[in-house]
Design a protein around this motif. Structure first.
Motif, mmCIF file in Angstrom:
data_model
loop_
_atom_site.group_PDB
_atom_site.id
_atom_site.type_symbol
_atom_site.label_atom_id
_atom_site.label_comp_id
_atom_site.label_asym_id
_atom_site.label_seq_id
_atom_site.Cartn_x
_atom_site.Cartn_y
_atom_site.Cartn_z
ATOM 1 N N LYS A 1 -47.086 -3.183 -8.342
ATOM 2 C CA LYS A 1 -45.695 -3.521 -8.626
ATOM 3 C C LYS A 1 -44.750 -2.840 -7.651
ATOM 4 N N SER A 2 -43.612 -3.508 -7.400
ATOM 5 C CA SER A 2 -42.568 -2.851 -6.606
ATOM 6 C C SER A 2 -41.815 -1.894 -7.535
ATOM 7 N N ASP A 3 -41.021 -1.029 -6.930
ATOM 8 C CA ASP A 3 -40.237 -0.098 -7.749
ATOM 9 C C ASP A 3 -38.880 0.095 -7.059
ATOM 10 N N PHE A 4 -38.185 -1.013 -6.866
ATOM 11 C CA PHE A 4 -36.928 -0.950 -6.120
ATOM 12 C C PHE A 4 -35.833 -0.247 -6.907
ATOM 13 N N CYS A 5 -35.079 0.574 -6.199
ATOM 14 C CA CYS A 5 -33.834 1.126 -6.724
ATOM 15 C C CYS A 5 -32.764 0.104 -6.314
ATOM 16 N N ILE A 6 -31.939 -0.303 -7.278
ATOM 17 C CA ILE A 6 -31.040 -1.447 -7.026
ATOM 18 C C ILE A 6 -29.563 -1.027 -7.016
ATOM 19 N N GLY A 7 -28.883 -1.369 -5.931
ATOM 20 C CA GLY A 7 -27.439 -1.148 -5.841
ATOM 21 C C GLY A 7 -26.693 -2.450 -6.095
ATOM 22 N N VAL A 8 -25.491 -2.347 -6.629
ATOM 23 C CA VAL A 8 -24.633 -3.535 -6.801
ATOM 24 C C VAL A 8 -23.204 -3.199 -6.372
ATOM 25 N N ALA A 9 -22.401 -4.240 -6.184
ATOM 26 C CA ALA A 9 -21.019 -4.050 -5.726
ATOM 27 C C ALA A 9 -20.077 -3.847 -6.903
ATOM 28 N N GLY A 10 -19.067 -2.983 -6.701
ATOM 29 C CA GLY A 10 -18.003 -2.792 -7.686
ATOM 30 C C GLY A 10 -16.650 -2.888 -6.988
ATOM 31 N N TYR A 11 -15.633 -3.272 -7.741
ATOM 32 C CA TYR A 11 -14.337 -3.575 -7.130
ATOM 33 C C TYR A 11 -13.204 -2.806 -7.809
ATOM 34 N N PRO A 12 -12.778 -1.671 -7.230
ATOM 35 C CA PRO A 12 -11.700 -0.890 -7.845
ATOM 36 C C PRO A 12 -10.422 -1.704 -8.056
ATOM 37 N N GLU A 13 -10.209 -2.741 -7.227
ATOM 38 C CA GLU A 13 -9.004 -3.575 -7.396
ATOM 39 C C GLU A 13 -9.377 -4.966 -7.915
ATOM 40 N N LYS A 14 -10.515 -5.070 -8.539
ATOM 41 C CA LYS A 14 -11.142 -6.263 -9.113
ATOM 42 C C LYS A 14 -11.590 -7.243 -8.031
ATOM 43 N N HIS A 15 -12.658 -7.988 -8.362
ATOM 44 C CA HIS A 15 -13.133 -9.020 -7.444
ATOM 45 C C HIS A 15 -12.100 -10.141 -7.411
ATOM 46 N N PRO B 1 -5.758 -7.525 2.972
ATOM 47 C CA PRO B 1 -5.276 -7.974 1.655
ATOM 48 C C PRO B 1 -5.601 -9.451 1.392
ATOM 49 N N GLN B 2 -5.571 -10.263 2.454
ATOM 50 C CA GLN B 2 -5.812 -11.696 2.294
ATOM 51 C C GLN B 2 -7.278 -11.982 1.956
ATOM 52 N N VAL B 3 -8.192 -11.373 2.694
ATOM 53 C CA VAL B 3 -9.616 -11.660 2.512
ATOM 54 C C VAL B 3 -10.178 -10.962 1.273
ATOM 55 N N PHE B 4 -9.823 -9.686 1.088
ATOM 56 C CA PHE B 4 -10.458 -8.918 0.014
ATOM 57 C C PHE B 4 -9.576 -8.734 -1.215
ATOM 58 N N LYS B 5 -8.357 -9.240 -1.144
ATOM 59 C CA LYS B 5 -7.402 -9.092 -2.260
ATOM 60 C C LYS B 5 -7.270 -7.623 -2.669
ATOM 61 N N ILE B 6 -7.001 -6.785 -1.662
ATOM 62 C CA ILE B 6 -6.771 -5.366 -1.935
ATOM 63 C C ILE B 6 -5.362 -5.012 -1.469
ATOM 64 N N ASP B 7 -4.812 -3.958 -2.060
ATOM 65 C CA ASP B 7 -3.460 -3.511 -1.689
ATOM 66 C C ASP B 7 -3.543 -2.445 -0.608
ATOM 67 N N LEU B 8 -2.592 -2.462 0.302
ATOM 68 C CA LEU B 8 -2.487 -1.368 1.269
ATOM 69 C C LEU B 8 -1.274 -0.526 0.871
ATOM 70 N N PRO B 9 -1.418 0.820 0.859
ATOM 71 C CA PRO B 9 -0.276 1.659 0.486
ATOM 72 C C PRO B 9 0.876 1.517 1.486
ATOM 73 N N GLU B 10 2.103 1.599 0.965
ATOM 74 C CA GLU B 10 3.306 1.441 1.811
ATOM 75 C C GLU B 10 3.292 2.409 3.002
ATOM 76 N N ASP B 11 2.918 3.675 2.750
ATOM 77 C CA ASP B 11 2.928 4.678 3.822
ATOM 78 C C ASP B 11 2.022 4.264 4.975
ATOM 79 N N LEU B 12 0.853 3.714 4.631
ATOM 80 C CA LEU B 12 -0.097 3.286 5.668
ATOM 81 C C LEU B 12 0.504 2.101 6.449
ATOM 82 N N ILE B 13 1.068 1.149 5.717
ATOM 83 C CA ILE B 13 1.676 -0.024 6.373
ATOM 84 C C ILE B 13 2.771 0.447 7.339
#
Ligand code: FAD
Length: 318
Positions: free
Chosen positions: A170-184, A252-264
């Motif tokens: 048998k295989s014994d893979f450790c499995i990672g998945v994606a999570g989205y702090p600003e939602k998918h 922001p367009q592709v990943f629907k994430i916010d950029l902080p004002e200071d960074l912008i």
């Protein structure tokens, strides 16, 4: 070794890791090595290798007509994982997708990984093809990442797709998945998306890697909310240094994430993309310092094929 073991053995010390993308079809792997070489100084216990799904390309038939063909622009994920594992003696994590693969093809990929001694896989759905509005699974393919996690878990129990033979290895893979702090981007709410994440973990996922974010509060709140929802696996923050001015619109367009004002504001003041890279690196350094102090298990960087900015960040942190 499994990612979860690396984290456990680190004894609360934050680890460094990064993600690379395979070269475009037909290109030399040496460029990839040239980008990995300098980062090995920081002793990553694992390196992720992305998978691209197939896409339509249009070929000029020479008579004014276009021929539509399906191709995978960046093939070779598992081969690259094996090559890097061997060359650098490091664990590698191939990304395995629902989109573009039937369950049988996925099983073959996993069997290859098992024979190659690859112990970790990242289970992902993939995005819709560029001509599609919504994601559609391949014929006989998995629909959601959770279904893929279930397939991998079945294999870990020796349950192959066509149960003709009883598996004795048998295989014994450790499995990672994606999570989205600003939602998918497709999820109706953060709470629904967290419910989906919980389903992936309940199906057997061992750890989560997050989508990029530029405001650490989003990550901290996400980790809190995940804990409240009963998600008790490590949540690894994914960090991407902003590199070009166009990222202000693109990310922001592709990943629907916010950029902080200071960074912008800082990026808008930049005259060249070299200046933008410096701002991006400095921002990622500050993010990394705070995440490290907060005890993030791993700082995982999206290299997008270029390592010089990741090297600058890691030099200040590790
Ligand atoms: P899922 O977990 O399946 O979720 C997709 C959407 O469906 C979400 O909105 C979720 O809320 C919803 N959902 C889940 N289950 C159900 C259900 N039962 N009913 C209704 N809705 C449901 N893409 C690549 O092509 N190659 C890569 O190598 C790659 N690597 C990545 C690495 C990381 C760390 C991250 C964060 C993303 C990566 N991606 C990659 C992008 C990823 O494929 C996309 O974000 C994709 O749109 C969603 O994948 P997922 O695994 O999160 O999907």
């Amino acid at each position: 070794m499994k990612i979860t073991e690396h984290i456990k053995n680190a004894n609360r010390k934050t680890l460094f890791s990064f993600e690379i993308i395979p070269p475009k079809k037909g290109n030399n792997i040496q460029d990839l090595y040239n980008n990995i070489d300098p980062l090995m100084e920081f002793k990553p216990p694992f390196i992720d290798v992305t998978t691209s799904r197939e896409e339509y390309v249009y070929l000029d038939k020479g008579n004014g007509l276009l021929d539509r063909k399906i191709t995978r622009m960046r093939p070779g994920t598992v081969g690259i994982c094996a090559a890097i594992k061997h060359k650098y003696d490091v664990d590698t994590v191939p990304h395995v997708l629902c989109g573009g693969f039937s369950k049988e093809e996925t099983e073959y990929v996993l069997v290859d990984c098992h024979y190659l001694g690859i112990e970790n896989v990242m289970a992902l759905r993939g995005d819709a093809m560029s001509h599609q509005k919504y994601f559609e699974p391949s014929k006989n393919g998995n629909h959601y990442a959770k279904d893929l996690v279930e397939q991998i878990q079945n294999l870990n129990c020796g349950k192959y797709l066509h149960d003709v033979i009883e598996a004795n290895h048998k295989s014994d893979f450790c499995i990672g998945v994606a999570g989205y702090p600003e939602k998918h981007l497709e999820a109706p709410s953060l709470q629904t998306d967290l419910k989906r994440l919980k389903e992936k973990v309940d199906a057997g996922a061992d750890y989560v890697v997050t989508q990029m974010f530029f405001d650490n509060q989003k990550y901290f709140q996400f980790v809190e909310a995940a804990k409240k929802a009963g998600i008790n696996v490590p949540i690894i923050p994914g960090i991407k240094p902003l590199a070009v001015k166009r990222h202000l619109q693109l990310l922001p367009q592709v990943f629907k994430i916010d950029l902080p004002e200071d960074l912008i504001n800082e990026v808008e003041l930049c005259k060249t993309n070299k200046d933008v890279r410096e701002v991006g690196v400095e921002w990622a350094i500050q993010q990394s310092k705070e995440l490290l102090e907060a005890g993030a298990p791993v700082l995982h960087y999206y290299s997008m094929g270029k390592s010089d900015n990741i090297h600058k960040i890691a030099s200040s942190i590790f």
